[in-house]
Design a protein around this motif. Structure first.
Motif, mmCIF file in Angstrom:
data_model
loop_
_atom_site.group_PDB
_atom_site.id
_atom_site.type_symbol
_atom_site.label_atom_id
_atom_site.label_comp_id
_atom_site.label_asym_id
_atom_site.label_seq_id
_atom_site.Cartn_x
_atom_site.Cartn_y
_atom_site.Cartn_z
ATOM 1 N N LEU A 378 28.507 39.609 38.367
ATOM 2 C CA LEU A 378 27.343 39.565 37.489
ATOM 3 C C LEU A 378 26.622 38.224 37.625
ATOM 4 C CD1 LEU A 378 25.528 40.552 35.192
ATOM 5 C CD2 LEU A 378 27.269 39.789 33.569
ATOM 6 N N MET A 379 27.392 37.143 37.642
ATOM 7 C CA MET A 379 26.789 35.819 37.718
ATOM 8 C C MET A 379 26.017 35.644 39.020
ATOM 9 S SD MET A 379 28.610 32.122 37.151
ATOM 10 C CE MET A 379 29.306 32.721 35.615
ATOM 11 N N ASP A 380 26.598 36.068 40.134
ATOM 12 C CA ASP A 380 25.894 35.937 41.409
ATOM 13 C C ASP A 380 24.621 36.774 41.431
ATOM 14 O OD1 ASP A 380 27.705 34.146 42.374
ATOM 15 O OD2 ASP A 380 28.752 35.549 43.684
ATOM 16 N N LEU A 381 24.714 38.012 40.955
ATOM 17 C CA LEU A 381 23.532 38.868 40.905
ATOM 18 C C LEU A 381 22.435 38.246 40.052
ATOM 19 C CD1 LEU A 381 25.042 42.447 40.500
ATOM 20 C CD2 LEU A 381 23.383 41.780 42.250
ATOM 21 N N LYS A 382 22.822 37.784 38.876
ATOM 22 C CA LYS A 382 21.849 37.238 37.939
ATOM 23 C C LYS A 382 21.300 35.896 38.416
ATOM 24 C CE LYS A 382 21.276 39.936 34.302
ATOM 25 N NZ LYS A 382 19.935 40.347 33.832
ATOM 26 N N LEU A 446 23.936 29.722 48.357
ATOM 27 C CA LEU A 446 24.792 30.889 48.086
ATOM 28 C C LEU A 446 24.973 31.725 49.349
ATOM 29 C CD1 LEU A 446 23.444 31.987 44.587
ATOM 30 C CD2 LEU A 446 25.769 31.208 45.083
ATOM 31 N N ALA A 447 23.901 31.877 50.115
ATOM 32 C CA ALA A 447 24.010 32.613 51.382
ATOM 33 C C ALA A 447 24.925 31.866 52.352
ATOM 34 C CB ALA A 447 22.624 32.803 51.989
ATOM 35 N N ARG A 449 27.388 29.861 51.486
ATOM 36 C CA ARG A 449 28.744 30.047 50.959
ATOM 37 C C ARG A 449 29.367 31.337 51.478
ATOM 38 N NH1 ARG A 449 28.909 32.435 45.103
ATOM 39 N NH2 ARG A 449 28.250 34.177 46.407
ATOM 40 N N ASP A 450 28.615 32.440 51.432
ATOM 41 C CA ASP A 450 29.174 33.720 51.858
ATOM 42 C C ASP A 450 29.296 33.823 53.367
ATOM 43 O OD1 ASP A 450 29.540 34.403 49.274
ATOM 44 O OD2 ASP A 450 28.189 36.123 49.249
ATOM 45 N N MET A 451 28.493 33.059 54.097
ATOM 46 C CA MET A 451 28.693 32.968 55.545
ATOM 47 C C MET A 451 30.052 32.342 55.854
ATOM 48 S SD MET A 451 25.038 31.671 57.099
ATOM 49 C CE MET A 451 25.682 31.709 58.782
ATOM 50 N N ILE A 452 30.379 31.261 55.134
ATOM 51 C CA ILE A 452 31.653 30.572 55.356
ATOM 52 C C ILE A 452 32.815 31.476 54.980
ATOM 53 C CG2 ILE A 452 33.070 28.590 54.677
ATOM 54 C CD1 ILE A 452 30.395 27.084 54.156
ATOM 55 N N ARG A 453 32.715 32.175 53.850
ATOM 56 C CA ARG A 453 33.799 33.075 53.427
ATOM 57 C C ARG A 453 33.983 34.210 54.430
ATOM 58 N NH1 ARG A 453 33.857 34.382 47.095
ATOM 59 N NH2 ARG A 453 31.706 35.090 47.376
ATOM 60 N N HIS A 454 32.883 34.712 54.970
ATOM 61 C CA HIS A 454 32.971 35.785 55.962
ATOM 62 C C HIS A 454 33.608 35.278 57.253
ATOM 63 C CE1 HIS A 454 31.749 39.236 58.431
ATOM 64 N NE2 HIS A 454 31.367 38.345 59.332
ATOM 65 N N LYS A 455 33.175 34.099 57.694
ATOM 66 C CA LYS A 455 33.675 33.547 58.954
ATOM 67 C C LYS A 455 35.185 33.339 58.915
ATOM 68 C CE LYS A 455 34.079 30.990 62.718
ATOM 69 N NZ LYS A 455 33.999 31.572 64.083
ATOM 70 N N PHE A 456 35.686 32.783 57.802
ATOM 71 C CA PHE A 456 37.104 32.426 57.738
ATOM 72 C C PHE A 456 37.947 33.438 56.961
ATOM 73 C CE2 PHE A 456 34.849 28.401 58.448
ATOM 74 C CZ PHE A 456 35.519 27.960 59.583
ATOM 75 N N ALA A 499 22.445 37.839 55.157
ATOM 76 C CA ALA A 499 23.038 39.166 55.341
ATOM 77 C C ALA A 499 24.338 39.343 54.564
ATOM 78 C CB ALA A 499 23.272 39.427 56.827
ATOM 79 N N TYR A 500 25.231 38.357 54.604
ATOM 80 C CA TYR A 500 26.546 38.505 53.966
ATOM 81 C C TYR A 500 26.436 38.424 52.441
ATOM 82 C CZ TYR A 500 27.826 37.684 58.789
ATOM 83 O OH TYR A 500 27.909 37.768 60.155
ATOM 84 N N LEU A 501 25.517 37.607 51.949
ATOM 85 C CA LEU A 501 25.283 37.567 50.508
ATOM 86 C C LEU A 501 24.709 38.891 50.027
ATOM 87 C CD1 LEU A 501 25.083 36.003 47.807
ATOM 88 C CD2 LEU A 501 22.806 35.231 48.533
ATOM 89 N N ALA A 502 23.747 39.420 50.746
ATOM 90 C CA ALA A 502 23.146 40.707 50.363
ATOM 91 C C ALA A 502 24.164 41.827 50.413
ATOM 92 C CB ALA A 502 21.961 41.022 51.292
ATOM 93 N N GLU A 503 25.026 41.796 51.435
ATOM 94 C CA GLU A 503 26.063 42.835 51.578
ATOM 95 C C GLU A 503 27.027 42.812 50.400
ATOM 96 O OE1 GLU A 503 29.842 43.785 54.563
ATOM 97 O OE2 GLU A 503 28.155 42.575 55.285
#
Length: 508
Positions: A378-382, A446-447, A449-456, A499-503
């Motif tokens: 919810l927090m990320d969406l908002k 934020l985008a 951040r999610d790139m890093i989480r996806h990569k690792f 892309a990864y944040l949107a996904e």
């Protein structure tokens, strides 16, 4: 005493470099003094006239055409030396920004507006409030009718200051146009290597992709609170209070202990970090001032709450960034990328929902973990929408400063949130005055951040020492030796993408 003018008369490259280094170190000392004074102002309420004096000194330096010409000439002659070329490039960009921001006519308007907003008070139900207390109540107070009262009183302050704020916007635009930019917003974003028009397109696509999930959440929010619509003064409160994590473990006096565990999990020790951690009565989550790598100030709002620890871990990310970033070239440390810094802080903030971390530090129930994961979604969406809303309003202010600022805010609120209604008046918002053109940085971060989480393939950096090592060597330590885009690509193996944040945000 600064003496950059001596650089104008040195022709030997080695002598010039040595003199430049000496002056850069002296300039950095001046910035450190300014940061310490800001800490006293924000953390202790002590204001100093020395800040204005420092700003005058900086303005004189940053607008000295002879020095600008000298640095530009040496930048061209040293283009085969990537480090020196980058150092001078970053410094010249900062000179351009500081020269505009410290323009006497501009600072006069800005200081008057700051004073107006800081000194404005009003009475509600027999009690006095200021704009800081309005923000904290809109964030925290469960009494919707009371939030509404405060909101509309704050609107009056915005209306009273609209003409003054408009003069600030127009002056900023005039100065940006004189430097060859279409307007001030594009000027600021170009210095950050952000293509604002491209960003707007990416955000529109992201909002469309996450529309279904956002609608589902809004239905849940309205059902939970019994509302027919979501007003402006409901957005923050409903985001942070959809679930209330009630637990005695979230006590502010445990902040250093908990942050210490985060650092321990990365193979470091917080006792070895030159950091002061304080919980103070401030009307916002927290802040961190990295005065230099060996003098870090972290302040968190003195609240016994889950959200206080969320803020604390976010600010710890800034402190780690400030401590481990290279200080070899002071201008590359001082004139850091706000986007890169927020990317690190947002990555660390994910730790607050990491179950391993939570189990070790807090006495929680299974339902708490479920709620925390929901809070995160919810927090990320908002926050993506809220960040985009504030950046869109500000963008439009500089595009059409002749329009009613209230109408701009209302139109943007309808566009981003889908509801018609009165939005917050831009002229009562201190962040537009003190830290302009900043909100898109959060979404880009934020985008990232999610790139890093996806990569690792991680949920958070907690306990991931190898990932932290990669983050240090490829992203944090180089600092502005490379642009934030170059560092993202070095760390993640691809160019920056939403892309990864949107996904993740579109997952139902």
């Amino acid at each position: 005493m600064l003496n950059f003018n001596r650089l104008n008369h040195i022709t030997n490259a080695d002598e010039w470099k040595q003199a430049y280094d000496e002056e850069i170190h002296k300039l950095d000392e001046l910035y450190q003094e300014e940061e310490r004074l800001y800490y006293k102002m924000y953390g202790e309420g002590i204001e100093s006239g020395r800040i204005a004096e420092i700003q005058r000194i900086k303005h004189e330096l940053m607008t000295d055409l002879a020095i600008i010409q000298t640095l530009s000439s040496w930048k061209d002659s040293l283009r085969e030396d990537p480090i020196w070329h980058r150092r001078l490039h970053v410094f010249l960009l900062r000179m351009r920004q500081e020269a505009l921001e410290s323009h006497p006519e501009l600072t006069k308007i800005q200081q008057r507006l700051q004073a107006n907003l800081m000194d404005s008070t009003f009475m509600v139900d027999g009690k006095e409030y200021n704009l800081g207390s309005v923000h904290s109540n809109i964030l925290e107070n469960p009494d919707r009718a009371f939030r509404r009262k405060l909101f509309f009183e704050a609107q009056k302050i915005g209306e009273e200051n609209e003409d003054l704020f408009r003069s600030l916007v127009i002056k900023r635009n005039e100065l940006a146009v004189s430097l060859g930019y279409s307007d001030y917003y594009h000027f600021k974003c170009s210095l950050k290597e952000v293509d604002m028009d491209s960003y707007m397109g990416e955000m529109n696509a992201l909002l469309e992709r996450t529309k279904t999930v956002s609608t589902q959440w809004e239905m849940r929010i309205k059902e939970k609170f019994g509302w027919d619509t979501l007003h402006y003064y409901d957005q923050y409160f409903s985001t942070f209070h959809f679930h209330q994590i009630q637990n005695d473990s979230f006590h502010s006096n445990r902040m250093k202990e908990v942050l210490g565990d985060v650092v321990d999990s990365l193979g470091k020790s917080i006792d070895e970090m030159p950091i002061s951690i304080e919980s103070l009565d401030i009307p916002y989550g927290g802040f961190c001032l990295n005065i230099n790598p060996n003098e870090l100030k972290l302040v968190v709002s003195k609240r016994n709450s889950y959200s206080a620890f969320l803020s604390g871990i976010h600010e710890l990310g800034h402190a780690i960034d400030g401590h481990y970033a290279s200080y070899k070239y002071p201008e590359l440390y001082r004139f850091y990328s706000s986007i890169a810094a927020e990317g690190v802080a947002e990555l660390f903030q994910t730790i607050i929902t990491d179950q391993t971390f939570l189990m070790k530090n807090f006495d929680l129930y299974e339902v708490d973990y479920v709620q925390m994961n929901e809070i995160q979604q919810l927090m990320d969406l908002k926050m993506v929408r809220i960040n985009h809303y504030f950046s869109l309003v500000e963008y439009e202010l500089y595009q059409r400063p002749d329009r009613s600022f209230q109408e701009i805010a209302n139109d943007c609120y309808t566009f981003v949130f889908g509801y018609e209604g009165e939005a917050g008046h831009p002229a009562n918002m201190m962040f537009y005055v003190e830290n302009p053109a900043f909100f898109q940085d959060y979404n880009i971060a934020l985008a990232m951040r999610d790139m890093i989480r996806h990569k690792f393939k991680i949920k958070s950096p907690y306990g991931n020492k190898d990932v932290f090592h990669e983050l240090l060597t490829k992203f944090i330590e180089p600092n502005q030796l490379y642009s934030w885009k170059q560092r993202v690509e070095a760390l993640c193996g691809e160019s920056h993408t939403f892309a990864y944040l949107a996904e993740r945000l579109s997952e139902e």
